[in-house]
Design an enzyme around this catalytic site. Structure first.
Site, PDB file in Angstrom:
ATOM      1  N   SER A  23       0.814  -1.222   0.000  1.00 43.91           N
ATOM      2  CA  SER A  23       0.000   0.000   0.000  1.00 43.91           C
ATOM      3  C   SER A  23       0.842   1.264   0.000  1.00 43.91           C
ATOM      4  O   SER A  23       0.300   2.370  -0.043  1.00 43.91           O
ATOM      5  CB  SER A  23      -0.929   0.016   1.222  1.00 43.91           C
ATOM      6  OG  SER A  23      -0.169   0.067   2.425  1.00 43.91           O
ATOM      7  N   HIS A 157     -39.027  23.025 -12.651  1.00 44.68           N
ATOM      8  CA  HIS A 157     -39.223  22.018 -13.700  1.00 44.68           C
ATOM      9  C   HIS A 157     -38.582  22.464 -15.030  1.00 44.68           C
ATOM     10  O   HIS A 157     -39.016  22.033 -16.109  1.00 44.68           O
ATOM     11  CB  HIS A 157     -40.707  21.712 -13.927  1.00 44.68           C
ATOM     12  CG  HIS A 157     -41.446  21.362 -12.675  1.00 44.68           C
ATOM     13  ND1 HIS A 157     -41.435  20.105 -12.125  1.00 44.68           N
ATOM     14  CD2 HIS A 157     -42.197  22.133 -11.844  1.00 44.68           C
ATOM     15  CE1 HIS A 157     -42.160  20.089 -11.023  1.00 44.68           C
ATOM     16  NE2 HIS A 157     -42.632  21.309 -10.814  1.00 44.68           N
ATOM     17  N   SER A 278     -13.197  22.211 -30.598  1.00 45.70           N
ATOM     18  CA  SER A 278     -13.431  20.899 -31.200  1.00 45.70           C
ATOM     19  C   SER A 278     -12.315  20.581 -32.185  1.00 45.70           C
ATOM     20  O   SER A 278     -11.798  21.466 -32.864  1.00 45.70           O
ATOM     21  CB  SER A 278     -14.780  20.896 -31.933  1.00 45.70           C
ATOM     22  OG  SER A 278     -14.887  19.774 -32.789  1.00 45.70           O
ATOM     23  N   LYS A 284     -16.590  25.709 -32.467  1.00 48.32           N
ATOM     24  CA  LYS A 284     -17.032  25.292 -31.131  1.00 48.32           C
ATOM     25  C   LYS A 284     -16.262  25.975 -30.009  1.00 48.32           C
ATOM     26  O   LYS A 284     -15.059  26.203 -30.091  1.00 48.32           O
ATOM     27  CB  LYS A 284     -16.894  23.769 -30.980  1.00 48.32           C
ATOM     28  CG  LYS A 284     -17.826  22.952 -31.849  1.00 48.32           C
ATOM     29  CD  LYS A 284     -19.282  23.210 -31.541  1.00 48.32           C
ATOM     30  CE  LYS A 284     -19.701  22.725 -30.175  1.00 48.32           C
ATOM     31  NZ  LYS A 284     -19.581  21.268 -29.994  1.00 48.32           N
ATOM     32  N   ASN A 286     -16.503  25.012 -26.058  1.00 47.60           N
ATOM     33  CA  ASN A 286     -17.177  24.045 -25.195  1.00 47.60           C
ATOM     34  C   ASN A 286     -16.927  24.314 -23.707  1.00 47.60           C
ATOM     35  O   ASN A 286     -15.813  24.652 -23.310  1.00 47.60           O
ATOM     36  CB  ASN A 286     -16.687  22.631 -25.522  1.00 47.60           C
ATOM     37  CG  ASN A 286     -16.988  22.243 -26.951  1.00 47.60           C
ATOM     38  OD1 ASN A 286     -18.018  22.622 -27.502  1.00 47.60           O
ATOM     39  ND2 ASN A 286     -16.090  21.490 -27.564  1.00 47.60           N
ATOM     40  N   GLU A 291     -18.476  20.606 -17.614  1.00 48.56           N
ATOM     41  CA  GLU A 291     -18.802  19.217 -17.929  1.00 48.56           C
ATOM     42  C   GLU A 291     -17.952  18.249 -17.113  1.00 48.56           C
ATOM     43  O   GLU A 291     -18.446  17.215 -16.643  1.00 48.56           O
ATOM     44  CB  GLU A 291     -18.606  18.979 -19.422  1.00 48.56           C
ATOM     45  CG  GLU A 291     -19.627  19.721 -20.281  1.00 48.56           C
ATOM     46  CD  GLU A 291     -19.331  19.622 -21.767  1.00 48.56           C
ATOM     47  OE1 GLU A 291     -20.210  19.972 -22.558  1.00 48.56           O
ATOM     48  OE2 GLU A 291     -18.214  19.205 -22.149  1.00 48.56           O
ATOM     49  N   TYR A 318      -9.701  -4.967  13.676  1.00 41.35           N
ATOM     50  CA  TYR A 318      -9.096  -4.632  12.387  1.00 41.35           C
ATOM     51  C   TYR A 318      -9.176  -5.808  11.423  1.00 41.35           C
ATOM     52  O   TYR A 318      -8.980  -6.974  11.806  1.00 41.35           O
ATOM     53  CB  TYR A 318      -7.635  -4.212  12.572  1.00 41.35           C
ATOM     54  CG  TYR A 318      -6.995  -3.764  11.276  1.00 41.35           C
ATOM     55  CD1 TYR A 318      -7.173  -2.462  10.815  1.00 41.35           C
ATOM     56  CD2 TYR A 318      -6.262  -4.655  10.503  1.00 41.35           C
ATOM     57  CE1 TYR A 318      -6.617  -2.047   9.613  1.00 41.35           C
ATOM     58  CE2 TYR A 318      -5.699  -4.250   9.294  1.00 41.35           C
ATOM     59  CZ  TYR A 318      -5.885  -2.945   8.855  1.00 41.35           C
ATOM     60  OH  TYR A 318      -5.343  -2.542   7.662  1.00 41.35           O
ATOM     61  N   GLN A 323      -7.692  -1.491   4.383  1.00 39.41           N
ATOM     62  CA  GLN A 323      -6.677  -0.852   3.548  1.00 39.41           C
ATOM     63  C   GLN A 323      -7.311  -0.143   2.360  1.00 39.41           C
ATOM     64  O   GLN A 323      -6.728   0.792   1.794  1.00 39.41           O
ATOM     65  CB  GLN A 323      -5.672  -1.906   3.057  1.00 39.41           C
ATOM     66  CG  GLN A 323      -4.557  -1.353   2.204  1.00 39.41           C
ATOM     67  CD  GLN A 323      -3.497  -2.406   1.914  1.00 39.41           C
ATOM     68  OE1 GLN A 323      -2.877  -2.938   2.828  1.00 39.41           O
ATOM     69  NE2 GLN A 323      -3.315  -2.732   0.650  1.00 39.41           N
ATOM     70  N   LYS A 326      -7.999   4.171   2.043  1.00 41.24           N
ATOM     71  CA  LYS A 326      -7.098   5.287   1.753  1.00 41.24           C
ATOM     72  C   LYS A 326      -7.125   5.734   0.296  1.00 41.24           C
ATOM     73  O   LYS A 326      -7.095   6.928   0.001  1.00 41.24           O
ATOM     74  CB  LYS A 326      -5.678   4.933   2.192  1.00 41.24           C
ATOM     75  CG  LYS A 326      -5.513   4.961   3.714  1.00 41.24           C
ATOM     76  CD  LYS A 326      -4.185   4.465   4.165  1.00 41.24           C
ATOM     77  CE  LYS A 326      -4.058   2.967   4.082  1.00 41.24           C
ATOM     78  NZ  LYS A 326      -5.027   2.246   4.929  1.00 41.24           N
TER      79      LYS A 326
END
Length: 471
Positions: A23, A157, A278, A284, A286, A291, A318, A323, A326
């Site tokens: 780890s 709405h 694009s 374009k 964007n 997003e 434990y 593990q 994290k």
């Protein structure tokens, strides 16, 4: 391979087992917290008579030197190190030798170490996140102040509902993010308990002082049950829920930016620095920041689900499953550190077409409620006033006109209570001004709300700047 265990094993782990168990590639971020904890632990070992003053001095000096080497990048984990604790013990022994360095592990386990390290890391990280959120809130606040008097359609709405101050519209996001910081502050009260002294699960027979460790490290107290101390990851799940909700609020703001910047709305122009083009369509522009904010909320939500799934069936104390906590929190923090500054830049540089918003504000018969409420003020019961306002909409819709274009004769034909005086509320400015409750959209109300928000942001900043754990 360096290991903190193995005396009863005839051989080391297989390569596949070692790879699965490793780890250190992600828990290395805990290194400064583990060193700070080791210094506190060394002092309680000394106070318990298990380290002489000379040994303590040697150990503290060695840990200080090791910390400097970690900070500079001179000391790094190796592939043979299983985790951050193993790597740092190796580094300490390389620095001061086995005779003194080998005494540090007495009375503690990786089980209470990692839980303590992680709490410290997350408490400091929560304040870092709060700082980034505060920057975004301030960008929103600046825009809101600039657009208190700008009228815009309000939606329910995704349909025109009532005109609102666009400053009021922008400020709603500030309040949502403020709740996120409140959640982190509330979470912090529960995370501010040290599990050190829990050992593997049952505490220690070495007459150590967990309260002294907790105090030195910056905790408010200790976890009072040693088994709970090593097995609890509620603080991880709760932290991840808070980050996920920040992600959701970023996503909702991102969705609105995408709508505002679309040709159909045409309310906002994106700054070149915070948009992309694009590869095939030269025209374009964007809203990629917005997003990506929407998209990355999904991984933040996924981390909560992942950790809750790990926790749901664990037996006592434990288990190595823990593990898995994290990587989720580290990625959540990293994700917000990427998204929040980008959204701050995007929001701060948006240019709004206030004329277009104002033109759109009354459309869709958005002033119908104002007719109903005007009638109520003339003594008409609201249920009847609602029907009358609806009839006005029906006539205007059939004529292809807006409500303020109805003639006096048409108003009176719909209901005798409707006189030409109703036109006093059939303006956007009049509609906004009339919503003057303390939390309403009237510009004067919005200015007071934004003044209050400034106090909230100042308190948030104060909390964010006061990191509890010195590393």
């Amino acid at each position: 391979m360096t290991r903190l265990w193995g005396g009863r094993f005839a051989s080391g782990p297989s390569d596949a087992m070692a790879a699965l168990s490793e780890s250190v590639q992600f828990d290395w971020v805990l290194a400064p917290y583990d060193i700070a904890q080791s210094k506190a632990h060394a002092r309680v070992l000394h106070n318990a008579g298990l380290l002489s003053q000379a040994e303590l001095d040697t150990m503290i000096a060695g840990l200080t030197e090791l910390n400097s080497r970690v900070e500079s990048g001179d000391f790094l984990p190796t592939p043979a190190d299983e985790d951050v604790h193993t790597a740092l013990e190796r580094g300490l022994i390389e620095t001061i030798g086995t005779e003194v360095g080998g005494k540090l592990r007495a009375g503690r386990s990786r089980n209470d170490q990692v839980s303590t390290d992680l709490r410290m890391f997350l408490r400091n990280s929560a304040r870092g996140i709060a700082t980034h959120v505060g920057h975004l809130q301030n960008a929103l606040l600046t825009q809101a102040k600039n657009h208190v008097d700008s009228a815009a359609p309000g939606f329910t709405h995704l349909q025109h509902a009532q005109p609102v101050s666009f400053g009021h519209e922008l400020a709603k996001h500030i309040h949502a993010f403020a709740r996120d910081i409140e959640r982190l502050q509330d979470w912090d009260k529960r995370a501010a308990k040290s599990p050190m002294g829990s050992g593997a699960l049952a505490g220690s027979s070495l007459k150590l002082d967990p309260v002294a460790v907790a105090t030195e490290l910056g905790f408010d107290g200790i976890v009072e049950n040693s088994i709970d101390g090593v097995s609890d990851r509620d603080f991880v799940a709760e932290f991840l829920f808070s980050t996920a909700l920040i992600g959701v609020h970023l996503s909702r703001l991102g969705e609105e930016i995408c709508l505002w910047a679309s040709r159909e709305f045409g309310w906002a122009t994106l700054d070149d620095a915070w948009s992309t083009g694009s590869s095939i369509m030269p025209q374009k522009k964007n809203p990629d920041v917005a997003e990506l904010a929407r998209g990355k909320s999904g991984r933040l939500i996924g981390h909560v689900t992942s950790v809750l799934t790990v926790l749901k069936g664990l037996p006592f104390a434990y288990n190595r499953d823990l593990q898995e906590d994290k990587e989720s929190v580290i990625d959540a923090i990293h994700t917000l550190q990427l998204v929040l500054p980008a959204m701050t830049g995007c929001v701060g540089t948006l240019v709004f077409d206030t004329a277009k918003m104002a033109e759109s504000a009354p459309q869709g018969f958005a002033l119908a409620t104002d007719i109903a409420e005007w009638l109520v003020q003339q003594g008409v019961p609201f249920n009847h006033a609602h029907e009358v306002a609806g009839a006005c909409v029906k006539v205007a819709e059939a004529e292809g006109i807006e409500l303020d274009e109805l003639s006096d004769e048409q108003f009176s034909a719909i209901d005798p209570a409707l006189t030409g005086d109703v036109r006093s509320v059939l303006t956007v400015a009049g509609s906004l001004a009339s919503r003057s409750t303390v939390n309403g959209t009237a510009p004067d109300s919005v200015r007071l709300q934004l003044a209050n928000v400034e106090g909230v942001l100042a308190a948030q900043e104060s909390w964010a700047n006061a990191k509890p754990h010195a590393v």
